[in-house]
Scaffold this active site. Structure first.
Site, short mmCIF file in Angstrom:
data_model
loop_
_atom_site.label_atom_id
_atom_site.label_comp_id
_atom_site.label_asym_id
_atom_site.label_seq_id
_atom_site.Cartn_x
_atom_site.Cartn_y
_atom_site.Cartn_z
N VAL A 173 -36.65 -32.29 15.82
CA VAL A 173 -36.79 -33.67 15.65
C VAL A 173 -38.21 -33.54 15.84
O VAL A 173 -38.82 -33.26 16.91
CB VAL A 173 -35.81 -34.52 16.27
CG1 VAL A 173 -35.91 -36.17 15.84
CG2 VAL A 173 -34.59 -34.14 16.38
N TYR A 214 -34.85 -35.10 31.62
CA TYR A 214 -36.21 -35.61 30.63
C TYR A 214 -36.34 -35.84 29.15
O TYR A 214 -36.42 -35.39 28.19
CB TYR A 214 -38.21 -34.72 30.76
CG TYR A 214 -39.07 -36.67 31.05
CD1 TYR A 214 -38.42 -36.71 32.02
CD2 TYR A 214 -39.71 -36.17 30.35
CE1 TYR A 214 -39.55 -38.46 32.00
CE2 TYR A 214 -40.84 -37.48 30.34
CZ TYR A 214 -40.90 -38.07 31.15
OH TYR A 214 -41.59 -38.63 31.02
N HIS A 232 -32.76 -33.73 22.21
CA HIS A 232 -32.28 -33.27 22.64
C HIS A 232 -30.72 -34.46 22.87
O HIS A 232 -29.18 -34.09 22.45
CB HIS A 232 -32.30 -33.98 24.90
CG HIS A 232 -33.14 -33.20 24.70
ND1 HIS A 232 -34.37 -34.01 24.70
CD2 HIS A 232 -33.13 -31.83 25.21
CE1 HIS A 232 -35.23 -32.48 26.23
NE2 HIS A 232 -34.89 -32.07 26.21
N GLN A 252 -36.81 -19.12 34.92
CA GLN A 252 -37.24 -19.33 33.94
C GLN A 252 -39.01 -19.70 33.80
O GLN A 252 -39.66 -19.72 32.86
CB GLN A 252 -36.62 -20.22 32.72
CG GLN A 252 -36.67 -21.95 32.55
CD GLN A 252 -35.61 -21.90 31.98
OE1 GLN A 252 -34.52 -22.01 31.49
NE2 GLN A 252 -36.69 -22.42 30.33
N ARG A 294 -42.86 -31.89 27.52
CA ARG A 294 -43.84 -31.51 27.74
C ARG A 294 -45.20 -32.10 26.61
O ARG A 294 -46.37 -31.95 27.74
CB ARG A 294 -44.57 -29.93 27.49
CG ARG A 294 -43.40 -29.16 28.46
CD ARG A 294 -43.92 -27.94 28.62
NE ARG A 294 -43.45 -26.74 29.61
CZ ARG A 294 -42.25 -26.21 29.78
NH1 ARG A 294 -42.00 -25.98 28.55
NH2 ARG A 294 -42.28 -25.34 30.97
N GLU A 298 -33.52 -25.71 17.25
CA GLU A 298 -34.61 -24.53 15.94
C GLU A 298 -36.02 -24.90 16.93
O GLU A 298 -36.98 -24.28 16.48
CB GLU A 298 -34.28 -25.34 15.05
CG GLU A 298 -33.00 -24.77 14.32
CD GLU A 298 -33.24 -24.86 12.89
OE1 GLU A 298 -33.96 -25.50 12.24
OE2 GLU A 298 -32.18 -24.05 11.59
N GLU A 331 -35.63 -37.73 21.73
CA GLU A 331 -34.87 -37.86 20.90
C GLU A 331 -34.09 -36.49 19.76
O GLU A 331 -32.57 -36.30 19.87
CB GLU A 331 -35.30 -38.63 19.92
CG GLU A 331 -34.92 -38.83 18.41
CD GLU A 331 -32.83 -40.05 18.65
OE1 GLU A 331 -33.28 -40.21 19.80
OE2 GLU A 331 -32.48 -39.02 18.06
O1 PAF Z 1 -34.03 -25.11 26.25
C1 PAF Z 1 -33.97 -25.35 27.90
O2 PAF Z 1 -34.34 -26.43 27.21
C2 PAF Z 1 -33.22 -25.38 28.70
O3 PAF Z 1 -34.46 -23.24 27.86
C3 PAF Z 1 -32.18 -24.24 28.32
C4 PAF Z 1 -31.56 -23.88 27.53
C5 PAF Z 1 -32.00 -25.72 29.21
C6 PAF Z 1 -32.03 -23.09 30.15
O4 PAF Z 1 -32.72 -24.54 30.99
#
Ligand code: PAF
Length: 268
Positions: A163, A19, A24, A48, A174, A135, A22
């Protein structure tokens, strides 16, 4: 990947849960600049998420993600599935100790175990030279640096700046959950952090007072519930009582049922 390593080409890696936004893409651009090959992973990691969290609802759009990753020059997009990552019989987890216990670790006790485990697996599969983390997930970044040192991964961890939308909201997958009124309330997070920076710049050193002011600001908005607001040492994540050296202010706030996090540097 083995072939690429044999050719002595450097590999940069950006792990994501998809998903893409910017934030990422900025990490991918950093990776693109720093290595010959850019690998991005897209995998919503069940380990997680605790029962009752948003694993099923987590936004997903693989085709759009593939297009976006390609648009910034990604060479390989790795999209494993659960059978590959957690095959039947899987039982070995990587468990961060002290760094994973505070901040988000209090309300999400299995979160960093899941992150450290999947990142360890991804590092072993991709074998990058460099890996880039945002960060925005500051505690995660500190834990990954520790993981790399503790397990001798020999990978350089590069931090990408948070960002933000034009109004200051930190970009997050989210944010897609927020209704219009919640979107406005979500602005209170970055506003509180900026106000805290201004307080420190004007001479306030008492962490308790800064946190109290931030709490007042955030809770003056409807639908906000503070999970935590802390001022910590940037490396140990231990609480500071005085902002008399570089510090990180970090917070997690529920807006409606959406849990958002943000953080900023305080001081120089
Ligand atoms: O930051 C995230 O998107 C996740 O915690 C990661 C590092 C891809 C691990 O699933």
């Amino acid at each position: 990947m083995h072939q690429l390593r044999c050719e002595a080409r450097t590999i940069a890696f950006v792990p994501t849960m998809g998903y893409l936004h910017e934030g990422h893409l900025s990490l991918m651009r950093l990776g693109r600049e720093q290595a010959d090959i850019l690998v991005v992973s897209i995998y919503v990691n069940p380990a997680q998420f605790a029962p009752g969290e948003d694993f099923e609802a987590y936004p997903r759009d693989m085709q759009r993600d593939l297009d976006l990753a390609t648009s910034v020059g990604t060479d390989i997009v790795f999209t494993p599935d659960d059978d590959m990552m957690y095959a039947e019989g899987f039982q070995t987890y990587v468990h961060p100790e002290r760094l994973g216990k505070g901040l988000c670790g209090i309300s999400r006790p299995i979160f960093f175990r899941g992150v450290a485990t999947v990142v360890t697996k991804l590092f072993n599969i991709v074998r990058p030279d460099i890996a880039i983390f945002g960060e925005k997930d500051y505690q995660q970044l500190v834990i990954i640096r520790r993981l790399v040192a503790d397990f001798n991964f020999g990978i350089e961890i590069v931090a990408g700046p948070t960002v933000r939308e034009a109004d200051g909201l930190a970009m997050s997958s989210r944010n897609a959950y927020l209704h219009d009124d919640q979107r406005r309330a979500a602005l209170s997070l970055s506003q509180a952090l900026q106000q805290s920076q201004a307080l420190v710049n004007s001479g306030e050193r008492d962490a308790g007072k800064i946190i109290a002011a931030a709490t007042r600001h955030i809770t003056s908005f409807d639908q906000t519930t503070v999970d935590y607001i802390v001022i910590v040492d940037p490396e140990t994540l231990e609480d500071l009582t005085l902002v008399d050296r570089p510090a990180r202010m970090a917070l997690a706030v529920k807006v409606g049922s959406t849990r958002l996090i943000d953080n900023m540097v305080l001081g120089n």
